[in-house]
Design an enzyme around this catalytic site. Structure first.
Site, PDB file in Angstrom:
ATOM      1  N   HIS A  70      19.810 -11.705 -11.914  1.00 55.74           N
ATOM      2  CA  HIS A  70      19.931 -13.015 -11.257  1.00 55.74           C
ATOM      3  C   HIS A  70      18.635 -13.814 -11.348  1.00 55.74           C
ATOM      4  O   HIS A  70      17.537 -13.255 -11.316  1.00 55.74           O
ATOM      5  CB  HIS A  70      20.396 -12.887  -9.799  1.00 55.74           C
ATOM      6  CG  HIS A  70      19.438 -12.200  -8.875  1.00 55.74           C
ATOM      7  ND1 HIS A  70      18.485 -12.880  -8.151  1.00 55.74           N
ATOM      8  CD2 HIS A  70      19.295 -10.898  -8.537  1.00 55.74           C
ATOM      9  CE1 HIS A  70      17.805 -12.017  -7.402  1.00 55.74           C
ATOM     10  NE2 HIS A  70      18.263 -10.809  -7.626  1.00 55.74           N
ATOM     11  N   ASP A 191      11.716 -10.088  -8.062  1.00 52.18           N
ATOM     12  CA  ASP A 191      13.151  -9.934  -7.772  1.00 52.18           C
ATOM     13  C   ASP A 191      13.789 -11.308  -7.992  1.00 52.18           C
ATOM     14  O   ASP A 191      13.648 -12.176  -7.153  1.00 52.18           O
ATOM     15  CB  ASP A 191      13.332  -9.449  -6.331  1.00 52.18           C
ATOM     16  CG  ASP A 191      14.777  -9.482  -5.873  1.00 52.18           C
ATOM     17  OD1 ASP A 191      15.664  -9.615  -6.718  1.00 52.18           O
ATOM     18  OD2 ASP A 191      15.004  -9.403  -4.654  1.00 52.18           O
ATOM     19  N   GLU A 225      22.821 -14.909  -6.251  1.00 47.89           N
ATOM     20  CA  GLU A 225      22.814 -13.507  -5.815  1.00 47.89           C
ATOM     21  C   GLU A 225      22.204 -13.330  -4.445  1.00 47.89           C
ATOM     22  O   GLU A 225      22.701 -12.546  -3.628  1.00 47.89           O
ATOM     23  CB  GLU A 225      22.058 -12.643  -6.838  1.00 47.89           C
ATOM     24  CG  GLU A 225      22.234 -11.133  -6.621  1.00 47.89           C
ATOM     25  CD  GLU A 225      21.260 -10.513  -5.637  1.00 47.89           C
ATOM     26  OE1 GLU A 225      21.488  -9.370  -5.225  1.00 47.89           O
ATOM     27  OE2 GLU A 225      20.260 -11.178  -5.241  1.00 47.89           O
ATOM     28  N   GLU A 226      21.120 -14.046  -4.178  1.00 52.89           N
ATOM     29  CA  GLU A 226      20.388 -13.802  -2.921  1.00 52.89           C
ATOM     30  C   GLU A 226      21.213 -14.169  -1.687  1.00 52.89           C
ATOM     31  O   GLU A 226      20.860 -13.779  -0.573  1.00 52.89           O
ATOM     32  CB  GLU A 226      19.055 -14.571  -2.915  1.00 52.89           C
ATOM     33  CG  GLU A 226      18.018 -14.049  -3.917  1.00 52.89           C
ATOM     34  CD  GLU A 226      17.457 -12.671  -3.568  1.00 52.89           C
ATOM     35  OE1 GLU A 226      17.828 -12.116  -2.524  1.00 52.89           O
ATOM     36  OE2 GLU A 226      16.669 -12.145  -4.376  1.00 52.89           O
ATOM     37  N   ASP A 246      18.423  -4.964 -11.550  1.00 54.32           N
ATOM     38  CA  ASP A 246      17.772  -5.639 -10.425  1.00 54.32           C
ATOM     39  C   ASP A 246      16.657  -4.730  -9.913  1.00 54.32           C
ATOM     40  O   ASP A 246      16.636  -3.537 -10.191  1.00 54.32           O
ATOM     41  CB  ASP A 246      18.800  -5.944  -9.320  1.00 54.32           C
ATOM     42  CG  ASP A 246      18.412  -7.168  -8.487  1.00 54.32           C
ATOM     43  OD1 ASP A 246      17.215  -7.464  -8.405  1.00 54.32           O
ATOM     44  OD2 ASP A 246      19.317  -7.800  -7.909  1.00 54.32           O
ATOM     45  N   HIS A 326      10.760  -8.943  -1.484  1.00 53.50           N
ATOM     46  CA  HIS A 326      11.034 -10.127  -0.645  1.00 53.50           C
ATOM     47  C   HIS A 326       9.794 -10.561   0.133  1.00 53.50           C
ATOM     48  O   HIS A 326       9.899 -11.179   1.192  1.00 53.50           O
ATOM     49  CB  HIS A 326      12.244  -9.909   0.270  1.00 53.50           C
ATOM     50  CG  HIS A 326      13.550 -10.071  -0.473  1.00 53.50           C
ATOM     51  ND1 HIS A 326      14.738 -10.361   0.142  1.00 53.50           N
ATOM     52  CD2 HIS A 326      13.836 -10.031  -1.796  1.00 53.50           C
ATOM     53  CE1 HIS A 326      15.702 -10.466  -0.766  1.00 53.50           C
ATOM     54  NE2 HIS A 326      15.173 -10.257  -1.946  1.00 53.50           N
TER      55      HIS A 326
END
Ligand SMILES: [Zn+2]
Length: 351
Positions: A70, A191, A225-226, A246, A326
Site C-alpha cells: 500500500h 510502512d 489500507e491504513e 507489508d 507508526h
C-alpha cells in the site's frame, strides 16, 4: 541469488518517502510510481478508486501470483480553524498523538502550494506554562502552527485553508550507510513505502535481467489500507494466490528484525493461509534465507480486507522488519533485500 540494485532501491524509496500520500490524498506518490514504471517500459492500470497495478508475465501454465502493498500513509485532516488562526486536527490512520508532537507538516489546500506548519502543544512553552510534566497529548492539546503570518481564523481562511484539507507529516527520510551501499533507512511511512520500493526494484531486476518467471507476477498498490479497505476492490481477476507485502512488526517478544524478511502467520484478524505460508517458508529454506516467522498481535493488513471482501484465495503476509512502526520508523537494506529475494525466489521456485 539475484541481488536488487540497492542504489536504485534506496533512492526510489527515499523519493517515495518524501512525497506526501496520507490516505485519501495519495495521487502525488502514485504519479511518482507511474513515472518509475514508465521508465522501466512497463504499462499499468488504475482502478476508479485510485489503486495501481502492473504485471510481469510468467510461463503461460504458471500460477497467477499477486503481491499487494500500500502507498497510503498516516496523516491528518483539518478539523477546525481556531480563533488564534492555528488548526485543530483529526487523525487519519491509527497512531498515538505523542508520536507527531514537534513534527513538521504540510497543509494541502485545494488550490495553491502546500503550507508549511509544525505540530505544537497548546502549553508547549516551559517559560509560560512551567513544569511540563504530565502534559496530555491528544487532538485537544496538540495543534498545527502555520508558518505563515496569521493570528485569526479569518486570516487563516483567507490563505485558502479549509476544514477537510489534508495534512501530511514530514517523513524526514534519511539514509545512513553501514557498509558500502547497505545501511539504515529511517523516516516516517516506511510502512509501507518500503514494500512499494521493493516491488519496483523486483520489476526492474526481472526486466533488465531477462528473467523468465515460472509464475505471472501481478502487483497491486492500494491507497486506502491504513483505514481498512485498501484491497477491498480492484485486485486482478483470476488470481491463484495473494501475497501481501507489508512491514514486519519489531519489538519486545517479536521475532522480526530490521535485518530480515518476516513471514506473519497470524495478526489481530486471525491466521493467514497455512498452505501458502508453508510454501513461502520452503522457498526461503531452499534459498538459505533467514526468514523470521512471527505473529503480530496488533496488526491488520490488506489480506484481511481482501478476504472480507470475498476473495476466494489463499493469502499470506511477508515483509521487511520496521522498527517503531507508526512513529519515526527505521529499517535496514538487509530487510529490503531479504524481502526482494523471497519474492523473486517464490516466482522462480514455488510449485
Ligand atoms: Zn502497512
Amino acid at each position: 541469488m539475484q541481488s536488487p540494485d540497492l542504489e536504485y532501491l534506496v533512492s526510489r524509496l527515499l523519493e517515495l518517502l518524501s512525497t506526501p500520500s496520507p490516505t485519501g490524498n495519495t495521487e502525488a506518490a502514485m504519479k511518482l510510481l507511474e513515472r518509475e514504471l514508465a521508465a522501466l517500459g512497463l504499462e499499468w492500470t488504475r482502478t476508479r478508486k485510485g489503486a495501481l497495478g502492473w504485471t510481469l508475465p510468467g510461463k503461460t501454465e504458471g500460477k497467477q501470483v499477486c503481491f499487494a502493498a500500500h502507498m497510503d500513509t498516516l496523516g491528518a485532516m483539518v478539523k477546525a480553524i481556531k480563533p488564534s488562526g492555528r488548526l485543530k486536527l483529526e487523525r487519519i490512520g491509527g497512531y498515538d498523538w505523542g508520536t507527531v508532537e514537534g513534527e513538521y507538516a504540510l497543509v494541502h489546500r485545494s488550490e495553491g502550494e502546500p503550507l508549511s506548519a509544525t505540530v505544537v502543544h497548546i502549553n508547549q512553552s516551559v517559560h509560560v506554562h512551567g513544569n511540563p510534566e504530565n502534559l496530555k497529548r491528544d487532538k485537544h492539546t496538540l495543534e498545527l502552527r502555520l508558518d505563515t503570518i496569521t493570528s485569526s481564523a479569518l486570516e487563516t481562511a483567507a490563505l485558502g485553508v479549509r476544514i477537510g484539507d489534508y495534512v501530511s507529516w514530514d517523513s524526514r527520510a534519511t539514509f545512513v550507510p553501514t557498509q558500502g551501499l547497505q545501511g539504515y533507512i529511517k523516516g516516517r511511512h516506511l510502512d509501507n513505502k518500503a514494500a512499494v520500493a521493493v516491488c519496483l526494484a523486483l520489476s526492474k531486476a526481472v526486466l533488465e535481467g531477462n528473467i523468465q518467471l515460472e509464475h505471472s507476477a501481478h502487483f497491486f498498490i492500494s491507497n486506502f489500507e491504513e483505514v481498512g479497505h485498501g484491497a477491498s476492490s480492484g485486485l486482478p481477476d483470476h488470481l491463484d494466490e495473494l501475497i501481501v507485502v507489508d512491514m514486519a512488526a519489531i519489538g519486545e517478544g517479536q521475532n522480526s528484525s530490521e535485518h530480515h524478511v518476516s513471514l506473519c502467520h497470524l495478526d489481530s484478524n486471525g491466521p493467514y493461509s497455512r498452505d501458502l505460508s508453508l510454501k513461502l517458508r520452503a522457498v526461503a529454506q531452499k534459498l538459505e534465507l533467514d526468514l523470521r516467522d512471527d505473529l503480530y498481535p496488533w496488526y491488520g493488513s490488506d489480506g484481511r480486507t481482501a478476504w472480507l471482501s470475498g476473495q476466494d484465495l489463499p493469502i499470506a503476509l511477508i515483509g521487511p522488519g520496521v522498527d517503531a512502526s507508526h512513529a519515526y520508523e527505521r529499517t535496514h537494506t538487509d530487510a529490503l533485500e531479504g524481502t526482494f529475494n523471497l519474492m523473486l525466489g517464490y516466482l522462480l521456485e514455488a510449485k
